[in-house]
Design a protein around this motif. Structure first.
Motif, PDB file in Angstrom:
ATOM      1  N   VAL A   1     -29.514  28.399  20.150  1.00 24.32           N
ATOM      2  CA  VAL A   1     -30.420  27.634  19.275  1.00 24.32           C
ATOM      3  C   VAL A   1     -30.217  26.137  19.478  1.00 24.32           C
ATOM      4  O   VAL A   1     -31.182  25.358  19.587  1.00 24.32           O
ATOM      5  CB  VAL A   1     -30.191  28.031  17.801  1.00 24.32           C
ATOM      6  N   ILE A   2     -28.944  25.711  19.508  1.00 27.92           N
ATOM      7  CA  ILE A   2     -28.645  24.286  19.725  1.00 27.92           C
ATOM      8  C   ILE A   2     -29.174  23.841  21.091  1.00 27.92           C
ATOM      9  O   ILE A   2     -29.758  22.754  21.229  1.00 27.92           O
ATOM     10  CB  ILE A   2     -27.128  24.035  19.617  1.00 27.92           C
TER      11      ILE A   2
ATOM     12  N   ILE B   1     -32.985  23.363  20.989  1.00 29.32           N
ATOM     13  CA  ILE B   1     -33.398  22.141  20.290  1.00 29.32           C
ATOM     14  C   ILE B   1     -33.070  20.909  21.130  1.00 29.32           C
ATOM     15  O   ILE B   1     -33.894  19.990  21.258  1.00 29.32           O
ATOM     16  CB  ILE B   1     -32.719  22.064  18.912  1.00 29.32           C
ATOM     17  N   LEU B   2     -31.863  20.876  21.704  1.00 32.33           N
ATOM     18  CA  LEU B   2     -31.486  19.736  22.535  1.00 32.33           C
ATOM     19  C   LEU B   2     -32.346  19.655  23.793  1.00 32.33           C
ATOM     20  O   LEU B   2     -32.621  18.552  24.289  1.00 32.33           O
ATOM     21  CB  LEU B   2     -30.014  19.836  22.922  1.00 32.33           C
ATOM     22  N   ASN B   3     -32.773  20.796  24.308  1.00 29.71           N
ATOM     23  CA  ASN B   3     -33.587  20.807  25.521  1.00 29.71           C
ATOM     24  C   ASN B   3     -34.933  20.115  25.303  1.00 29.71           C
ATOM     25  O   ASN B   3     -35.451  19.455  26.219  1.00 29.71           O
ATOM     26  CB  ASN B   3     -33.811  22.246  25.978  1.00 29.71           C
ATOM     27  N   ILE B   4     -35.477  20.245  24.104  1.00 30.31           N
ATOM     28  CA  ILE B   4     -36.751  19.572  23.799  1.00 30.31           C
ATOM     29  C   ILE B   4     -36.594  18.065  23.952  1.00 30.31           C
ATOM     30  O   ILE B   4     -37.472  17.386  24.510  1.00 30.31           O
ATOM     31  CB  ILE B   4     -37.204  19.930  22.368  1.00 30.31           C
TER      32      ILE B   4
ATOM     33  N   ALA C   1     -20.076  27.146  19.852  1.00 27.73           N
ATOM     34  CA  ALA C   1     -21.533  27.103  20.027  1.00 27.73           C
ATOM     35  C   ALA C   1     -21.952  25.849  20.775  1.00 27.73           C
ATOM     36  O   ALA C   1     -22.830  25.898  21.657  1.00 27.73           O
ATOM     37  CB  ALA C   1     -22.216  27.168  18.664  1.00 27.73           C
ATOM     38  N   LEU C   2     -21.340  24.713  20.449  1.00 26.97           N
ATOM     39  CA  LEU C   2     -21.693  23.461  21.120  1.00 26.97           C
ATOM     40  C   LEU C   2     -21.324  23.510  22.600  1.00 26.97           C
ATOM     41  O   LEU C   2     -22.116  23.097  23.465  1.00 26.97           O
ATOM     42  CB  LEU C   2     -20.985  22.298  20.428  1.00 26.97           C
ATOM     43  N   ILE C   3     -20.115  24.007  22.907  1.00 30.71           N
ATOM     44  CA  ILE C   3     -19.691  24.119  24.307  1.00 30.71           C
ATOM     45  C   ILE C   3     -20.612  25.070  25.071  1.00 30.71           C
ATOM     46  O   ILE C   3     -21.037  24.782  26.204  1.00 30.71           O
ATOM     47  CB  ILE C   3     -18.227  24.606  24.384  1.00 30.71           C
TER      48      ILE C   3
END
Length: 382
Positions: free
Chosen positions: A48-49, A52-55, A186-188
């Motif tokens: 999910v992160i 969102i970051l890919n956008i 999740a962030l990694i």
């Protein structure tokens, strides 16, 4: 023919047997699914992160020397834009928290000091103006309420309740560290996904082609493309609409000279990420903050924001968000209501793009069906 019939019978028999086993052991199946979901939660959150970051990252990559052919630029484009997108998102969250949290704390401090005084003034007003009803005046005068003592009792009650909370501090600390660990994992994982997203997409595409029939593969790719466009357009449009609303709220408050213009504008913009109803949540919190300074200005702020919300709902939102996702306003409202009932705030955020995707798929399917049912024109030969 007999072999084919036998294979079909065996296939359906195995399917029915699996379904019967699932129904007979339904609690165990649900428990296993819940365990699997809890174990996979960090990875799901990472996806999910990453999405969102890919956008944001895709848009930054278009700005990072797009026409340059230098090897150093091409090699560093993904890493630099990935770090910039994450940094920008974190800085926005920190900035909003820096603006809002100190002001909210100050409001609670002011209220804790002024509430006993305000209650006493209100009580004195009732006593002084109750001469028209002597019995009421006498009963009010004899009560001699000590508002300070009442506040102290309420505070002591809250403190005694706090002791029970502190007794479970070990559980709270464990849950906190568990949440931090999940967030870090999740962030990694999201960074890994973003770094090799083309390779992952290619592998998934190969697997789908290998195990799906061509017609099913084409339909699956089409559905995924529609869902992706709906979510991407919704998040971009909703963020744009939130920035516009927060900016207009701040500018208007500065012009009218209402206190806490910056913090409340940021708060309204942040809550406006929740479709339709988010701005009203920010308005309620902002009015509460202004109320500690001047009740009249709080009323002025509510009136101003109601007018701004009407303009936003009728002009800004349909153009910025509604047009980007292609979903009529009535279905946006229905999606928000259903989403909030099923999944709370997360349901409200996800309900609109899911409904937009379903609306697009149904619209295209209906159009295709109508074209198939239309009578073909017969061309007469001369």
């Amino acid at each position: 023919m007999k072999d084919l019939a036998y294979k079909k019978f065996l296939k359906y028999g195995i399917t029915v047997a699996i379904l019967v086993l699932i129904v007979m052991n339904f609690p165990a199946v649900v428990g296993g699914v819940n365990t699997l979901l809890s174990v996979a939660y960090p990875l799901t959150l990472g996806c999910v992160i990453a999405y969102i970051l890919n956008i944001l990252m895709v848009r930054l990559e278009k700005l990072y020397f797009p026409k340059s052919k230098k090897k150093i630029v091409i090699k560093t484009r993904r890493a630099v834009c990935m770090v910039l997108s994450l940094t920008l998102l974190v800085l926005i969250v920190i900035f909003v928290m820096y603006l809002v949290i100190p002001q909210v704390v100050d409001c609670f401090v002011v209220i804790s000091k002024d509430v006993p005084v305000l209650l006493q003034k209100g009580w004195d007003f009732l006593v002084e103006n109750s001469d028209r009803i002597p019995a009421l005046q006498e009963s009010l005068t004899n009560m001699n309420l000590d508002w300070g003592g009442i506040i102290n009792k309420v505070t002591s009650g809250l403190m005694s309740g706090t002791k029970g909370i502190l007794s479970s501090a070990t559980t709270i600390v464990g849950s906190f560290f568990g949440a931090v660990t999940n967030a870090v994992v999740a962030l990694i994982f999201s960074m890994y996904v973003l770094a090799c997203k083309e390779e992952l997409a290619g592998n998934i595409n190969r697997v789908m082609k290998a195990f799906m029939k061509p017609t099913i593969y084409d339909k699956t790719i089409y559905v995924l493309d529609v869902v992706h466009n709906s979510f991407s357009n919704f998040f971009v449009g909703q963020a744009t609409e939130a920035v516009i609303l927060g900016t207009l709220c701040t500018i208007g408050m500065w012009i009218i000279k209402i206190p806490y213009a910056g913090p409340i504008g940021a708060l309204v913009g942040l809550t406006a990420l929740i479709p339709v109803f988010g701005g009203y949540i920010g308005a309620a919190l902002g009015a509460f903050m202004i109320l500690t300074v001047d009740p009249k200005l709080a009323l002025v702020f509510i009136i101003y924001l109601l007018i701004l919300q009407q303009l936003e709902g009728n002009l800004i939102y349909p153009r910025v968000v509604g047009s980007s996702i292609g979903l009529p306003g009535i279905w946006v409202l229905a999606a928000i209501m259903l989403g909030s009932g099923l999944g709370g705030v997360v349901g409200m955020l996800v309900g609109v793009p899911i409904s937009a995707a379903a609306y697009k798929l149904l619209k295209d399917a209906t159009k295709k069906k109508e074209e198939e049912c239309m009578p073909k024109k017969v061309v007469k030969k001369k």
